[in-house]
Design a protein around this motif. Structure first.
Motif: not given
Length: 201
Positions: A34-46, A60-70
């Motif tokens: 989980d990553e904490e992201v500080t935006g212009e208006d508020e703090k969010r977690w991804l 391993t031939i690649g990497l799949l990355c998914s990001v969900v706003d939690i």
């Protein structure tokens, strides 16, 4: 498409992402954080999940990355933690003894006043049976208001005098879950020795 981390993010972030990616590729193990992201208006977690993509031979031939706003989930968790702290602060401020037990009369929680009455810590009290700790018995008291509250589903009250001559007012409350099932009981105990003596006088 076709761009690298360095093309999309500031150098410091890009290098950090690249290190994380290479770690997943090298170990062949998924990574979730989980990553904490500080935006212009508020703090969010991804919640960022990185999973290696494997060939039929297991390479391993690649990497799949998914990001969900939690963010909403994190805020709910913080609210629950805050509510838990507030509950503890309120109940620990009472001079009444407050004890929460399960259906087997095993203590799940006790406030500070209840623990101090035994000269024990909360960790030493939790998991024990109230009738063992306070009454020194091997089974619940015959007039236990908590037992009767859990049997009837109704609040029960009783006054007791302990061998040391002190008087107590005990209230038992049934704990009922959202399915209307009794799952435990709460006992609130107030010492009324001085009041009883005043009444007698």
């Amino acid at each position: 498409i076709g761009k690298t981390d360095l093309d999309l993010f500031p150098r410091f972030e890009a290098e950090m992402y690249r290190r994380e990616d290479l770690k997943v590729i090298k170990t062949h193990k998924p990574q979730v954080q989980d990553e904490e992201v500080t935006g212009e208006d508020e703090k969010r977690w991804l919640r960022v999940a990185k999973t290696p993509v494997l060939s039929e031979k297991g390479a391993t031939i690649g990497l799949l990355c998914s990001v969900v706003d939690i963010t909403n989930r994190k805020r709910a968790e913080e609210s629950l933690v805050k509510a838990g702290h507030e509950k503890n602060s309120i109940l620990n401020s009472l001079f009444e003894h407050v004890v929460y037990v399960d259906l087997e009369m095993r203590i799940l929680w006790a406030n500070t006043a209840a623990c101090k009455s035994l000269n024990l810590t909360r960790d030493e009290v939790i998991g024990g049976h109230c009738f063992e700790l306070w009454a020194g018995g091997s089974e619940p008291c015959s007039d236990c208001p908590v037992v009767n509250a859990m049997k009837t589903g109704q609040v029960q009250e009783v006054q007791k005098t302990t061998p040391d001559g002190r008087s107590w007012f005990n209230i038992g409350y049934p704990v009922i879950d959202e399915k209307n099932t009794i799952v435990g009981g709460i006992e609130v105990v107030l010492e009324i020795t001085e009041r009883k003596q005043a009444e007698e006088e």
